[in-house]
Design a protein around this motif. Sequence first.
Motif, short mmCIF file in Angstrom:
data_model
loop_
_atom_site.label_atom_id
_atom_site.label_comp_id
_atom_site.label_asym_id
_atom_site.label_seq_id
_atom_site.Cartn_x
_atom_site.Cartn_y
_atom_site.Cartn_z
N LEU A 216 0.82 -1.21 0.00
CA LEU A 216 0.00 0.00 0.00
C LEU A 216 0.86 1.26 0.00
O LEU A 216 0.47 2.29 -0.59
N LYS A 217 2.00 1.20 0.66
CA LYS A 217 2.84 2.38 0.77
C LYS A 217 3.40 2.82 -0.57
O LYS A 217 3.59 4.02 -0.82
N THR A 218 3.68 1.87 -1.45
CA THR A 218 4.29 2.20 -2.75
C THR A 218 3.39 3.11 -3.58
O THR A 218 3.81 4.21 -4.00
N PRO A 219 2.12 2.71 -3.87
CA PRO A 219 1.26 3.63 -4.65
C PRO A 219 0.90 4.89 -3.86
O PRO A 219 0.71 5.96 -4.44
N LEU A 220 0.81 4.76 -2.52
CA LEU A 220 0.45 5.91 -1.71
C LEU A 220 1.55 6.97 -1.76
O LEU A 220 1.26 8.18 -1.77
N THR A 221 2.79 6.52 -1.81
CA THR A 221 3.91 7.46 -1.93
C THR A 221 3.80 8.25 -3.23
O THR A 221 4.04 9.48 -3.27
N SER A 222 3.40 7.56 -4.30
CA SER A 222 3.21 8.25 -5.59
C SER A 222 2.08 9.26 -5.51
O SER A 222 2.18 10.39 -6.04
N ILE A 223 0.98 8.87 -4.83
CA ILE A 223 -0.16 9.78 -4.69
C ILE A 223 0.26 11.04 -3.94
O ILE A 223 -0.08 12.17 -4.33
N ILE A 224 1.01 10.85 -2.85
CA ILE A 224 1.47 12.00 -2.06
C ILE A 224 2.38 12.90 -2.88
O ILE A 224 2.27 14.14 -2.85
N SER A 225 3.29 12.28 -3.65
CA SER A 225 4.23 13.06 -4.47
C SER A 225 3.51 13.86 -5.54
O SER A 225 3.76 15.08 -5.71
#
Length: 403
Positions: A191-200
């Motif tokens: 979950l952290k991988t796509p969430l990091t992209s969303i935040i960026s």
Amino acid sequence: MIFTFKRILRRIYYYLMDEVYLEWILLDCLIFFSLLLGKSGYLIGFIFFLPVMFLKYRKKGFKDSTFTLNLLEQHKENYRFLMFGIINIILALALVQLDVRRFHTFVAIIVFRIIFATENIYVQNYILYNTIEDMYSEGELKRISKLADKKTIESLEFLQLIKEDVKVAVEKKVETEKLKTELITNISHDLKTPLTSIISYTDILSKKDIMDDEAKKYIEILGRNSERLMSLITDLIYASKTGAGNVKVEKSFIDFNELVSQIYGDFDASFQKKDLEFVYTFDNEDIKLYTDGNILSRIIQNLVSNTYKYSMPGTKIYANTVSTLDKIYFTIANLSDKKLDLDDFTVDELMEEMVKTEKSRTTEGSGLGLYITRNLVEILGGKFSIEIEADLFKVYLELDRDN
């Protein structure tokens, strides 16, 4: 009727051959036949005893059939065994000297039988205690004393089965917890991988000028909730690790007062926004302890953060540290913004996974703070407890200064 009689005879045979010693058989025969036949019953009882002794001798041998000889043989295990053996020899010599024509002989034989029974009770309790202690230290039932009777042997074998069942259950639970931790960790990382992209990308969009105010507002909400979701996932991973004890401890000397002051400093601006005053007292300027600074810092951060989130605005947060040569005792107390109803949950439930009261569902946080804190305190070898009185919320922390 004949079948029942045969069962009784078979039961008596096994009892005489396997379950009792020769001394007891002799005394029981003398008591039984003297009750039935009076003075002549002593002779008949002794005559009845002779074939039983012969059969028992052929089946088990004279030494294994005699309680006194077994006591003397194993006297190194317990000095009382030697004492019992000597007493039994004296009783046997006294038995030969008794005058069967007098009533006191019957009383003496009963007393002798009670003495043997008392000795056996002590022996069986001693065997049980020591064998259980060996099972606890060595992990399995290796040797049972020759003096153990049938009931003692059955009890020890039953205890061994219980211990094996408990061991299997614990192993299954550990394996289940391990799989649970791995599953939570793997899913959280995924979950952290796509969430990091969303935040960026949300951050990039928030810096664009070509969008109306409504779009900017939505981008701001998206960014704020993305950050919150990342925090929740991080807490979930850390909760699973601490719950499984999968946290490495690296110790060094820490100044506890300085650590509390630094953490309070990080929250000072937030406290001012809610008009909260942090009051910290201590009994000693120099409170050093040998522990993991990162873990202890996370513990204090969680406690201070918890008071910030749930304190009533315009109130004081009281923290206090008391130190001894071996321990430090840290307490932190605050007035909750909402009355905590213990009918809805228990104090213990507050420290379990994912527990948040219905009244606090709208507040920020994962509901894992106290659960993580308790786990971290236990990893450091300390104790953690909570006390609730109406709207007063107190946390107690006990840690070793050097362990």
